[in-house]
Design a protein around this motif. Structure first.
Motif, PDB file in Angstrom:
ATOM      1  N   ASP A 133      -1.413   5.477  12.517  1.00 30.04           N
ATOM      2  CA  ASP A 133      -0.348   4.854  11.739  1.00 30.04           C
ATOM      3  C   ASP A 133      -0.969   4.178  10.515  1.00 30.04           C
ATOM      4  OD1 ASP A 133       2.209   4.197  11.164  1.00 30.04           O
ATOM      5  OD2 ASP A 133       2.276   2.427  12.453  1.00 30.04           O
ATOM      6  N   LEU A 134      -1.360   4.983   9.549  1.00 31.64           N
ATOM      7  CA  LEU A 134      -2.026   4.458   8.347  1.00 31.64           C
ATOM      8  C   LEU A 134      -1.205   4.784   7.106  1.00 31.64           C
ATOM      9  CD1 LEU A 134      -5.665   5.533   9.248  1.00 31.64           C
ATOM     10  CD2 LEU A 134      -4.661   3.263   9.475  1.00 31.64           C
ATOM     11  N   THR A 135      -1.489   4.046   6.027  1.00 35.35           N
ATOM     12  CA  THR A 135      -0.661   4.209   4.823  1.00 35.35           C
ATOM     13  C   THR A 135      -1.469   3.959   3.551  1.00 35.35           C
ATOM     14  OG1 THR A 135       1.185   3.287   3.604  1.00 35.35           O
ATOM     15  CG2 THR A 135       0.049   1.787   5.052  1.00 35.35           C
ATOM     16  N   LEU A 136      -0.988   4.533   2.455  1.00 43.68           N
ATOM     17  CA  LEU A 136      -1.603   4.260   1.146  1.00 43.68           C
ATOM     18  C   LEU A 136      -0.787   3.234   0.365  1.00 43.68           C
ATOM     19  CD1 LEU A 136      -2.693   7.839   0.062  1.00 43.68           C
ATOM     20  CD2 LEU A 136      -4.212   5.898   0.445  1.00 43.68           C
ATOM     21  N   GLU A 137       0.295   2.756   0.996  1.00 41.64           N
ATOM     22  CA  GLU A 137       1.225   1.845   0.319  1.00 41.64           C
ATOM     23  C   GLU A 137       0.552   0.615  -0.283  1.00 41.64           C
ATOM     24  OE1 GLU A 137       4.582   0.442   2.646  1.00 41.64           O
ATOM     25  OE2 GLU A 137       5.170   2.548   2.866  1.00 41.64           O
ATOM     26  N   ASN A 138      -0.393   0.048   0.484  1.00 35.28           N
ATOM     27  CA  ASN A 138      -1.017  -1.194   0.016  1.00 35.28           C
ATOM     28  C   ASN A 138      -1.763  -0.978  -1.290  1.00 35.28           C
ATOM     29  OD1 ASN A 138      -0.293  -2.466   2.528  1.00 35.28           O
ATOM     30  ND2 ASN A 138      -1.957  -1.267   3.438  1.00 35.28           N
ATOM     31  N   PHE A 143      -5.661   0.122   4.780  1.00 38.23           N
ATOM     32  CA  PHE A 143      -4.793   1.288   4.987  1.00 38.23           C
ATOM     33  C   PHE A 143      -3.805   1.068   6.127  1.00 38.23           C
ATOM     34  CE2 PHE A 143      -8.683   3.082   3.109  1.00 38.23           C
ATOM     35  CZ  PHE A 143      -8.134   3.706   2.011  1.00 38.23           C
ATOM     36  N   ARG A 144      -3.828  -0.154   6.711  1.00 36.28           N
ATOM     37  CA  ARG A 144      -2.934  -0.402   7.847  1.00 36.28           C
ATOM     38  C   ARG A 144      -1.646  -1.074   7.392  1.00 36.28           C
ATOM     39  NH1 ARG A 144      -6.889  -2.768  12.521  1.00 36.28           N
ATOM     40  NH2 ARG A 144      -4.904  -3.145  13.560  1.00 36.28           N
ATOM     41  N   PHE A 145      -0.654  -1.065   8.284  1.00 37.15           N
ATOM     42  CA  PHE A 145       0.592  -1.770   7.992  1.00 37.15           C
ATOM     43  C   PHE A 145       0.450  -3.231   8.406  1.00 37.15           C
ATOM     44  CE2 PHE A 145       2.186   2.576   8.235  1.00 37.15           C
ATOM     45  CZ  PHE A 145       3.014   2.602   7.120  1.00 37.15           C
ATOM     46  N   TRP A 160      -3.180   0.353  14.506  1.00 37.41           N
ATOM     47  CA  TRP A 160      -3.380   1.468  13.564  1.00 37.41           C
ATOM     48  C   TRP A 160      -3.296   2.826  14.263  1.00 37.41           C
ATOM     49  CZ3 TRP A 160      -8.272   4.229  13.387  1.00 37.41           C
ATOM     50  CH2 TRP A 160      -9.242   3.718  14.271  1.00 37.41           C
TER      51      TRP A 160
END
Lengths: 256, 294
Positions: free
Chosen positions: B56-61, B33-35, B45
């Motif tokens: 600073d988390l993301t679902l992009e991956n 969930f990290r960049f 994170w």
């Protein structure tokens, strides 16, 4: 199951051939006087001579031996404790923790440890390889010890306690000697797994900590040369000697 | 005292495996969930600004997995390779295990040892052997191309093909199928086959109605032992597969080592973990089916 079908038997012979022909081909071409592993030209020992002069390969072999010995000892201690604990207390979480690394594909152990070592600032080298190998070896020692525990007669421990032995004494004088064949078998397994391991080592090795499998991999990646055949043949010979020695040193002879 | 002994036995291995097995798993979950970091690796994170924490988390991956069909195709192909490998292993292991189980008792240990022996030579040596056999100058390829030449077909190249990958996958994993299958077949009561024969069953009937159903638990056990390591493999496709033969393990390796995109590498690893866990649970269920011989 005493009936035999000739068709089935010949299929079995075919499978044995499938198992052995590739290795025999490797061994034969290690004596071939040609850079190409294609056709027989003539007998030579030069690939072996080249091997003895290959310092990187010798260093890698030494690294492999050091790593496997350390991993087998550490996994021997931790795995024995785990095996006894698994048998005595039967906790589900401990079973998952000990057998998890055995069931997971190697690559997952490799990449997750790479991630962890980098985040914890553990530099990649001999130490990180040993830490990683111990992780997947503990389970194998624990399983060997646990199966020994299962076959043990509990009345021996009761008798020891009746005779006034403390818990530590009965563990050291009764349990441990009876577990010894399991521990030795588990540690040998750990040693073999460690020295053979390529995948986990690939992700956890750093500069200057190359092992034999890594060295073979980088050689093979560049080109197929008969020098690789020579290392391979020597390794096969070594395993053969090790197995013959082990069968003499089998659990039966240790039980006495 | 009792508790002291329990802690002494349990804690050292538990702490070790917590640190080097459980924590890495959790770190990998977080990493998914990290960049990615600017120079590979991971970006921080969370940030602390004026005493306040910003995550600073993301679902992009995870979304990237479904953006193209590329990764799903790759996953399907890896599953297909693993299924094929398992099936071919079963096909080869069955006559072998049957023959060993039908041999005189004094020969059985030796015959089984002969199955394990090649397995004890180094993993890379066994792959390397197939690199020689499949090499374009090798006798196998030349012989095959002699035949295709006579038939007026295009010459074939076995190296760097799916055929090479699957052959080597079968070669490396075959003992995992033979051992549980043999352990099962060896325990069958010969009286069952005698009874079937007395009742007029033909050879084929004796096999399909008696031996085969009884051998299924051994076959399942072998299938799990072959399927799981096959699915995650990267060395064999790496050395024998070329660009056509890559599997999910190769992409995981590529993400961690070459492109250094750890978050996406973690996503792919977690997908593989998920599949493995489902298979382990399923295998546990199958093993406990009522009426199954173990």
């Amino acid at each position: 199951m005493r009936r035999r079908n000739p068709l089935v038997t010949s299929a079995a012979v075919g499978v044995y051939a499938f198992l052995y022909i590739p290795l025999i081909v490797v061994a034969i071409f290690s004596f071939n006087d040609s850079r190409l592993n294609a056709e027989w030209v003539g007998f030579t020992m030069k690939w072996y001579r080249q091997l003895i002069e290959n310092d990187a390969m010798l260093q890698a072999a030494a690294n492999s031996l050091i790593i496997a010995s350390c991993a087998a000892i550490a996994a021997g201690v931790l795995g024995t404790l785990a095996g006894v604990a698994l048998h005595r207390f039967r906790q589900k979480w401990l079973t998952a923790l000990v057998l998890g690394p055995v069931a997971m594909p190697d690559i997952l152990i490799g990449v997750s440890l790479l991630l962890t070592f980098m985040l914890m600032n553990i530099s990649l080298g001999m130490m990180s390889i040993i830490l990683a190998h111990v992780t997947f070896c503990i389970g194998f020692v624990a399983m060997a010890v646990q199966s020994r525990m299962a076959g043990m007669d509990d009345s021996l421990l009761e008798a020891a306690r009746d005779l006034g032995a403390s818990q530590w004494q009965s563990f050291r004088l009764i349990t441990l000697p009876l577990l010894m064949p399991g521990i030795v078998a588990g540690m040998m397994m750990a040693f073999t797994l460690s020295i053979d391991d390529f995948v986990v080592t690939f992700f956890t090795a750093g500069v200057g900590s190359s092992t034999l499998p890594l060295e073979i991999y980088s050689m093979v990646k560049i080109a197929v040369t008969p020098e690789v055949n020579a290392v391979s043949t020597l390794l096969m010979l070594l395993t053969l000697i090790l197995i013959t020695a082990l069968s003499r040193f089998s659990p039966q002879s240790l039980r006495s | 005292m009792k508790n002291g002994a329990k802690a002494l036995l349990t804690l050292p291995p538990a702490v070790y495996l917590f640190l080097f097995f459980a924590v890495p798993g959790l770190l990998m979950l977080l990493a998914s969930f990290r960049f990615p970091g600017d120079y590979g690796g991971l970006a921080p994170w969370y940030y602390v600004e004026d005493g306040a924490i910003t995550f600073d988390l993301t679902l992009e991956n995870w979304a990237r997995l479904f953006e193209t069909t590329l990764y799903l195709q790759l996953l399907l192909k890896s599953l297909l390779f693993a299924v094929l490998t398992t099936a071919i292993c079963a096909l080869l292991a069955y006559p072998l295990a049957l023959t060993i189980a039908a041999s005189p008792k004094k020969h059985r240990d030796l015959l089984i040892l002969m199955v394990i022996l090649p397995f004890w030579s180094n993993f890379l040596v066994r792959i390397y052997a197939w690199m020689i056999i499949f090499s374009p100058q090798g006798a196998l390829t030349e012989g095959l191309n002699h035949i295709t030449g006579l038939l007026g077909l295009e010459p074939v190249n076995l190296m760097f093909s799916s055929v090479a990958v699957i052959t080597c996958l079968v070669y490396v994993h075959l003992p995992f199928m033979v051992l549980p299958l043999y352990a099962n077949l060896e325990k069958h009561d010969p009286a069952l086959l005698d009874a079937a024969q007395d009742l007029g069953a033909t050879r084929a009937q004796r096999f399909w109605k008696v031996t085969w159903p009884l051998s299924l638990p051994g076959l399942y056990a072998g299938a799990v032992l072959v399927f799981i390591p096959t699915l995650g493999i990267f060395a064999i496709p790496d050395l024998l597969g070329g660009t056509n033969g890559i599997m999910i393990g190769n992409v995981i390796k590529q993400q961690f080592v070459e492109s250094r995109d750890w978050p996406f590498g973690s996503v792919l690893s977690l997908v593989l973990t998920g599949i493995t866990l489902v298979l382990v649970v399923l295998a546990g269920r199958l093993g406990r089916t009522p009426g199954a011989l173990t």
